[in-house]
Write an enzyme that holds these catalytic residues in place. Structure first.
Site, mmCIF file in Angstrom:
data_model
loop_
_atom_site.group_PDB
_atom_site.id
_atom_site.type_symbol
_atom_site.label_atom_id
_atom_site.label_comp_id
_atom_site.label_asym_id
_atom_site.label_seq_id
_atom_site.Cartn_x
_atom_site.Cartn_y
_atom_site.Cartn_z
ATOM 1 N N GLU A 67 0.362 49.279 21.005
ATOM 2 C CA GLU A 67 0.562 48.745 22.359
ATOM 3 C C GLU A 67 0.160 47.267 22.433
ATOM 4 O OE1 GLU A 67 1.744 49.655 25.178
ATOM 5 O OE2 GLU A 67 1.910 51.834 25.174
ATOM 6 N N LYS B 172 -4.622 50.570 27.993
ATOM 7 C CA LYS B 172 -5.231 51.150 29.197
ATOM 8 C C LYS B 172 -5.005 52.658 29.175
ATOM 9 C CE LYS B 172 -5.211 51.127 34.204
ATOM 10 N NZ LYS B 172 -4.899 50.379 35.416
ATOM 11 N N LYS C 194 -9.331 49.197 28.217
ATOM 12 C CA LYS C 194 -9.890 49.753 29.445
ATOM 13 C C LYS C 194 -9.777 51.272 29.417
ATOM 14 C CE LYS C 194 -8.952 49.675 34.318
ATOM 15 N NZ LYS C 194 -7.969 49.403 35.298
ATOM 16 N N SER D 174 -15.018 51.052 37.156
ATOM 17 C CA SER D 174 -15.789 51.502 38.318
ATOM 18 C C SER D 174 -16.649 52.732 38.031
ATOM 19 C CB SER D 174 -14.844 51.770 39.481
ATOM 20 O OG SER D 174 -13.858 52.723 39.111
HETATM 21 C C1 PBG Z 1 -4.485 49.474 39.111
HETATM 22 C C2 PBG Z 1 -5.830 49.385 38.493
HETATM 23 C C3 PBG Z 1 -6.783 50.412 38.318
HETATM 24 C C4 PBG Z 1 -7.921 49.803 37.821
HETATM 25 C C5 PBG Z 1 -7.634 48.447 37.656
HETATM 26 N N1 PBG Z 1 -6.340 48.208 38.058
HETATM 27 C C6 PBG Z 1 -6.732 51.848 38.672
HETATM 28 C C7 PBG Z 1 -5.735 52.720 38.045
HETATM 29 O O1 PBG Z 1 -5.036 52.376 37.089
HETATM 30 O O2 PBG Z 1 -5.595 53.832 38.549
HETATM 31 C C8 PBG Z 1 -9.232 50.489 37.554
HETATM 32 C C9 PBG Z 1 -10.454 49.634 37.608
HETATM 33 C C10 PBG Z 1 -11.750 50.372 37.734
HETATM 34 O O3 PBG Z 1 -11.815 51.616 37.729
HETATM 35 O O4 PBG Z 1 -12.765 49.675 37.833
HETATM 36 N N2 PBG Z 1 -3.416 49.684 38.315
#
Ligand code: PBG
Length: 324
Positions: free
Chosen positions: A234, A196, A249, A275
């Site tokens: 990771e 991530k 992600k 998103s």
């Molecule tokens: C929380 C989380 C996030 C997302 C999924 N789980 C935001 C972040 O890490 O700040 C993002 C999902 C998206 O942008 O659709 N830890």
């Protein structure tokens, strides 16, 4: 002179193209993210995610029924926590009667066979909007893992099938797996957000949950987007620690990472079309600059082609309706 091999023969009609097609999309590829709020009769549109909503538990029931009837079989739950319940340690995350725990039960009540995954991270519960406990401006690792493990257990006890830690602390998969095993939740799975990245593509999501960091950024725990080999490191570590599914992600800008990981792991690979990716296409389509459905399908196929088995996407319902 004639050509012995004419590649265009395999492209002459839709019938032959579909016969030789290497990748397809089906409803069972998807994880449907759901945003949940306290209250009654609430279905509010997220301003930076047109066509996507936060639901109160009563209206969540109808949404879940629709998801199931469309043939979508897995959801990923996120909660928006009222400000007065937030603190540095995410205490509310462990409340057996908290919003997440009630949401899990609500979903299972209306669609018992739907696979329920839950987001595990402190940010929606944190007064600082960070994924872990803050001490002297630093997000401390090991105490955070301890809380994430307890949070996971609490979700499992409420009926979650899978927990999905999205925080990027070191060692959290092992901490979660050990506690679940010890408490006999042997079949509760872990989908790890293993690669991530610290990404600006999460902006609209943080609007959705009001979870933007109050100070600094997430670069001391989420990965530097300049790195590629590190994603493999990771991911392999998470698998060693007990992750059943691994995830990359964001999605579209990280297809190289999806492929690298798919080539070396023996567990299912998920990708999260986040998103900001959703917002970009919605905005361009609203302006009439891009063909929404065509681009949506092209992007989703790109995830499959890159090697993803599973796609978390805000487009899941749109796609299934389009597939008909
Ligand atoms: C929380 C989380 C996030 C997302 C999924 N789980 C935001 C972040 O890490 O700040 C993002 C999902 C998206 O942008 O659709 N830890």
């Amino acid at each position: 002179m004639y050509q012995l091999r004419r590649n265009r023969r395999l492209r002459t009609t839709e019938a032959i193209r579909s016969l030789v097609r290497e990748h397809t999309i089906s409803p069972t590829d998807f994880l449907v993210p759901l945003f949940i709020v306290e209250g009654l009769q609430i279905k509010e549109e997220i301003s930076s995610m047109p066509g996507y909503y936060r639901y109160s538990l009563d209206l969540l029931k109808d949404e879940v029924k629709e998801i199931w009837s469309l043939g979508l079989k897995s959801v990923l739950l996120f909660v928006k926590v009222p400000d007065h319940l937030k603190d540095n340690k995410g205490t509310e995350a462990l409340n057996p009667d908290g919003l997440m725990q009630r949401a899990i039960k609500t979903v299972k009540e209306v669609a018992p066979e739907l696979l329920v995954m839950t987001d595990v991270a402190l940010d929606p519960y944190s007064s600082y909007g960070h994924d872990g406990i803050v001490e002297d401006g630093y997000i401390v690792n090991d105490p955070t893992c301890n809380i994430l493990a307890q949070m996971s257990l609490s979700h499992a006890m409420a009926g979650a099938d899978f927990v999905a830690p999205s925080d990027m602390m070191d060692g959290r998969i092992l901490a979660i797996r050990e506690l679940l095993e010890k408490e006999s939740y042997k079949n509760t799975g872990i989908m790890s957000y293993s690669a991530k990245y610290a990404s600006a593509f999460y902006g609209p999501f943080r609007d959705a949950l009001d979870s933007a960091p109050g100070f600094g950024d997430k670069k001391t725990y989420q990965m530097d987007f300049s790195n590629r080999d590190e994603a493999v490191k990771e991911t392999l570590m998470d698998i060693d620690e007990g992750a059943d599914i691994v995830m990359v992600k964001p999605g579209l800008a990280y297809l190289d990472i999806v492929r690298d990981i798919r080539d070396v792991v023996d567990v299912p690979v998920a990708v999260y079309q986040v998103s900001g990716e959703y917002a970009m296409l919605k905005a361009a389509a609203e302006k009439g600059w891009l063909d929404h459905d065509a681009i949506m399908m092209e992007q989703l196929i790109a995830f499959k082609r890159a090697g993803a088995h599973i796609i978390a996407s805000y487009f899941a319902k749109d796609v299934v309706k389009l597939l008909g």
